[in-house]
Design an enzyme around this catalytic site. Structure first.
Site, PDB file in Angstrom:
ATOM      1  N   SER A 115      -9.553  -1.356   7.546  1.00  0.00           N
ATOM      2  CA  SER A 115      -9.063  -1.007   6.216  1.00  0.00           C
ATOM      3  C   SER A 115      -8.386  -2.133   5.452  1.00  0.00           C
ATOM      4  CB  SER A 115      -8.095   0.184   6.306  1.00  0.00           C
ATOM      5  OG  SER A 115      -8.802   1.358   6.603  1.00  0.00           O
ATOM      6  N   SER A 139      -9.424   1.294   3.557  1.00  0.00           N
ATOM      7  CA  SER A 139      -8.576   2.129   2.724  1.00  0.00           C
ATOM      8  C   SER A 139      -7.543   1.367   1.899  1.00  0.00           C
ATOM      9  CB  SER A 139      -7.861   3.172   3.589  1.00  0.00           C
ATOM     10  OG  SER A 139      -7.010   2.552   4.531  1.00  0.00           O
ATOM     11  N   LYS A 196       0.841  -1.196   0.000  1.00  0.00           N
ATOM     12  CA  LYS A 196       0.000   0.000   0.000  1.00  0.00           C
ATOM     13  C   LYS A 196       0.877   1.248   0.000  1.00  0.00           C
ATOM     14  CE  LYS A 196      -3.927   1.767   2.763  1.00  0.00           C
ATOM     15  NZ  LYS A 196      -4.716   1.447   3.974  1.00  0.00           N
TER      16      LYS A 196
END
Length: 452
Positions: free
Chosen positions: A177, A153, A78
């Site tokens: 997330s 996320s 990420k």
């Protein structure tokens, strides 16, 4: 089978016997990216040349017998997990793009194990949304249905995993997330015990973990990334748990009502109930339990995070502050109305959640619940409520374990009538991360993966 769809465990076996080369696998993954990325928009800072060079180096190590635990396995991380030389925009156009000086602990451990980090993945604005909506990245979409969100996320990580951009993808989780996008994309997504994977820039509830298509790959990734790092004072030594679980007599708390937030879709309830029935049939003792958290807890958390985010945004120069996503600006706009008492009380609700979860584990070995009360919502929405004043109505099943620091993983339970994944969540006591993955492994049945 396309090489891009093989698990990490399968790839390592083929590298070991020489039937497949890391170069061939990287080429297959990049071909998949070329095919699907224009629609899915999961990647940030894709490094084709670096990936091919790293794959060639891995091929050499396999020939020489010096390969590491993940050597030649394609991996993404990420974008908020720093990798040396790449800016960390945090999903927003308001961030000044400064190349990271060094790899974060998780990325460093992956590289040391020989993994080929070929790209970063997208995330929404400041990681504060359970969607792919961002002022910096293109809108990330769900490979199962391009009209739906991949979640967030860790939006890009989940979309990349479901699309078959290699086997291992790494995300972060502060309220769901990892688990929310994993659940909406049909994946195994693990939020580990707090500190098991060093974050580097720790914050209460924040964790790093894998999103994969199998529990075995998640366990492998966890083993590589785990361990203490001096850059994270909350990190802990490697635990000694095992990838196994005895289902006979396993005490399972079945949580079908979060007690707060969006109502649970009947299809979600049915899917998690069916998962409970599977465990009960093989000897587990399943008992329904009352909601763990309250409205006061969730609202308190909202107030604390609202002020925290407002403080971060207020520190930006005015021209950069104006670039923040309007929904986020609206959410933090009321932070100034809160008193110090309100903020402290909100902070205290994190501890209240932790205590409530801990009490359940005095009587049960596992808490089984939905991951989210709904299936994936429209991709263009920042929140499933489409209301910045109610941003957390979908995280009541996930956020308690961030606050209590317990490990929790997702497993795909079934499919909705519209063809979307429906996931169950398995939370377990501290340091029993592999037990959760062993349960997910037992419950996971093979199924084809989507090609958008």
């Amino acid at each position: 089978m396309n090489l891009a769809d093989l698990t990490a465990i399968e790839l390592l076996a083929k590298y070991r016997d020489g039937s497949v080369s890391p170069v061939e696998v990287m080429d297959a993954v990049l071909a998949r990216v070329d095919e699907l990325e224009p629609q899915i928009c999961a990647l940030y800072a894709l490094d084709r040349e670096g990936a091919r060079a790293a794959a060639q180096e891995s091929e050499r190590r396999w020939r020489e017998g010096t390969a590491g635990a993940l050597d030649g396995v394609p991996v993404t991380v990420k974008e908020n997990i720093a990798t040396r030389g790449t800016p960390v925009p945090q999903g927003t156009a308001a961030t000044e793009l400064i190349p990271a000086a060094e790899d974060a602990p998780a990325a460093a451990r992956l590289r040391a194990a020989g993994a080929v980090i070929f790209s970063k993945t997208t995330m929404p604005e400041y990681g504060m949304l359970s969607s792919g909506v961002s002022t910096f990245h293109r809108l990330t979409r769900n490979p199962w249905d391009l009209s739906k969100t991949a979640g967030g996320s860790s939006a890009g990580a989940a979309a990349a995993a479901a699309a078959g951009y290699g086997p291992i993808h790494v995300g972060t989780d502060i309220g769901g997330s990892i688990r929310l996008p994993a659940g909406w994309c049909g994946l195994v997504g693990l939020k580990p015990t707090h500190g098991r994977i060093a974050v580097g820039n720790p914050y209460p509830g924040r964790a790093i973990g894998p999103l994969t298509r199998t529990a075995g790959d998640a366990a492998l990734a966890l083993s590589v990334m785990s361990g203490y790092d001096p850059r994270d004072h909350t990190s802990i030594p490697v635990a000694s748990d095992n990838f196994e679980v005895d289902l006979q007599g396993l005490r399972v708390a079945l949580l079908l009502d979060a007690g707060v937030g969006l109502p649970v879709d009947p299809e979600v309830t049915a899917a998690v109930s069916a998962t409970a029935a599977v465990l009960e049939k093989v000897g587990a003792i399943v008992e329904p339990i009352a909601p763990i958290i309250t409205r006061e807890m969730l609202d308190g958390l909202d107030r604390f995070w609202r002020v925290r985010s407002a403080t971060d945004i207020a520190a930006l120069p005015e021209e950069r502050r104006a670039k923040v996503l309007p929904q986020i600006r609206e959410w933090v706009s009321t932070a100034g109305d809160l008193s110090g008492f309100d903020v402290f009380h909100g902070y205290s609700q994190m501890g209240a959640m932790a205590a409530a979860v801990g009490q359940v584990f005095t009587s049960y070995d596992v808490i089984l619940s939905p991951v989210a009360p709904i299936t994936a919502f429209p991709a263009e929405l920042a929140y499933p409520t489409d209301d910045p004043s109610k941003p957390f109505e979908h995280i009541a099943f996930t956020v308690p374990y961030n606050m209590s620091q317990h490990p929790a993983t997702t497993v795909n339970a079934t499919w909705s009538t519209t063809g979307l994944p429906i996931a169950a969540q398995l939370a377990v006591p501290h340091h029993q991360d592999l037990k959760a993955l062993a349960l997910a492994d037992y419950l996971t049945k093979p199924h084809p993966w989507p090609l958008a």
